[in-house]
Design an enzyme around this catalytic site. Structure first.
Site, PDB file in Angstrom:
ATOM      1  N   CYS A  39      -0.591  23.715  -5.285  1.00  0.00           N
ATOM      2  CA  CYS A  39       0.400  24.198  -6.252  1.00  0.00           C
ATOM      3  C   CYS A  39       0.854  23.059  -7.160  1.00  0.00           C
ATOM      4  O   CYS A  39       0.898  23.206  -8.384  1.00  0.00           O
ATOM      5  CB  CYS A  39       1.591  24.800  -5.512  1.00  0.00           C
ATOM      6  SG  CYS A  39       2.750  25.694  -6.590  1.00  0.00           S
ATOM      7  N   CYS A  40       1.152  21.900  -6.577  1.00  0.00           N
ATOM      8  CA  CYS A  40       1.546  20.744  -7.382  1.00  0.00           C
ATOM      9  C   CYS A  40       0.395  20.292  -8.285  1.00  0.00           C
ATOM     10  O   CYS A  40       0.623  19.845  -9.408  1.00  0.00           O
ATOM     11  CB  CYS A  40       1.973  19.586  -6.481  1.00  0.00           C
ATOM     12  SG  CYS A  40       3.623  19.768  -5.777  1.00  0.00           S
TER      13      CYS A  40
ATOM     14  N   CYS B  59      11.042  21.700  -7.892  1.00  0.00           N
ATOM     15  CA  CYS B  59      10.974  23.140  -8.111  1.00  0.00           C
ATOM     16  C   CYS B  59      11.921  23.860  -7.145  1.00  0.00           C
ATOM     17  O   CYS B  59      12.154  23.397  -6.021  1.00  0.00           O
ATOM     18  CB  CYS B  59       9.547  23.637  -7.907  1.00  0.00           C
ATOM     19  SG  CYS B  59       8.369  23.015  -9.127  1.00  0.00           S
TER      20      CYS B  59
ATOM     21  N   CYS C 151      10.690  24.673  -3.551  1.00  0.00           N
ATOM     22  CA  CYS C 151      10.345  23.570  -2.646  1.00  0.00           C
ATOM     23  C   CYS C 151      11.455  22.536  -2.500  1.00  0.00           C
ATOM     24  O   CYS C 151      11.208  21.419  -2.045  1.00  0.00           O
ATOM     25  CB  CYS C 151       9.066  22.883  -3.116  1.00  0.00           C
ATOM     26  SG  CYS C 151       7.629  23.973  -3.151  1.00  0.00           S
TER      27      CYS C 151
ATOM     28  N   CYS D 152       4.639  14.738  -5.049  1.00  0.00           N
ATOM     29  CA  CYS D 152       3.957  15.819  -5.754  1.00  0.00           C
ATOM     30  C   CYS D 152       2.592  15.375  -6.285  1.00  0.00           C
ATOM     31  O   CYS D 152       1.838  16.205  -6.791  1.00  0.00           O
ATOM     32  CB  CYS D 152       4.818  16.340  -6.895  1.00  0.00           C
ATOM     33  SG  CYS D 152       5.355  15.077  -8.059  1.00  0.00           S
TER      34      CYS D 152
END
Length: 230
Positions: A117-118, A200, A203, A226
């Site tokens: 995702c990062c 985010c 998270c 990240c």
């Protein structure tokens, strides 16, 4: 000048700048690398650097990675800073919308594979924007995490292939907040609600008394960065 020669010169300059103030580091960066940018996350360190840059070089580009998953308070802080300094932040977006990411990788990728995702929402966009510059400024400090303990005030960023300036590398959290209060700098209100490190929304959680300041990032797994400063 080849890469090895450039790295050697940067190492020498890192020693020279070690005792320099953040403002002196920024002035050197601006004077030496006109094609320079600053990566802003709207956290405490970064809003200090926004304030410094507006006093030293207001024309320097400032960008932010809009993951589409930031807290509303983070977007509000962006807008307040825009109004305060009359500046435009460069918005850098992922190639995938949240909906496209969910369709291709499944719902809530940040839970099943936070690194992926990062990679999609932060690392790829950062790689893309930094390819346009010769140097960049960050707000990292050595005491934030073990992965940042050896950060120099200027270094060659092997990952992204350009020069990296960390003007606040030697500062402590107290130095950051002293600057914010002394200069009345606008900051993200989440900091007043036990969010010392803000990423985010999915998270990031509040930090409990006695916890490490970055314990609220990717809580529950081994991930600590990240991928932007590794």
């Amino acid at each position: 000048m080849n890469l090895l020669e450039k790295e050697a010169l940067i190492k020498v300059k890192a020693v020279e700048l070690e005792e320099a103030t953040p403002e002196e580091v920024i002035r050197y960066a601006v004077q030496t690398f006109p094609n320079l940018t600053f990566a802003c996350s709207f956290g405490a360190e970064d809003i200090v650097l926004v304030d410094m840059l507006q006093k030293i070089s207001p024309s320097t580009d400032i960008f932010y990675l809009d993951t589409d998953f930031h807290f509303q308070e983070t977007y509000d802080t962006r807008d307040r800073l825009k109004h305060r300094y009359n500046l435009e932040f460069v918005r850098v977006s992922p190639l995938m919308t949240p909906e496209e990411q969910a369709a291709e990788h499944g719902e809530e990728l940040w839970k099943s594979d936070p690194n992926a995702c990062c990679g999609i929402r932060k690392v790829e966009p950062l790689t893309r924007i930094l390819s346009q510059y010769d140097a960049w400024i960050t707000g990292i400090r050595r005491d934030q995490a073990p992965t940042r303990a050896n950060a120099k005030k200027v270094e060659y960023d092997q990952k992204f292939g350009l020069v990296k300036f960390n003007p606040l590398a030697s500062w402590q959290s107290e130095d950051v907040w002293n600057y914010i209060h002394t200069h009345q700098v606008l900051y993200n209100p989440l900091h007043d609600r036990n969010f010392p490190s803000i990423g985010c929304e999915q998270c990031t959680r509040q930090v409990l008394p006695g916890e490490d300041p970055r314990a609220g990032r990717w809580s529950g797994n081994e991930k600590t960065e990240c991928g932007l400063h590794q």
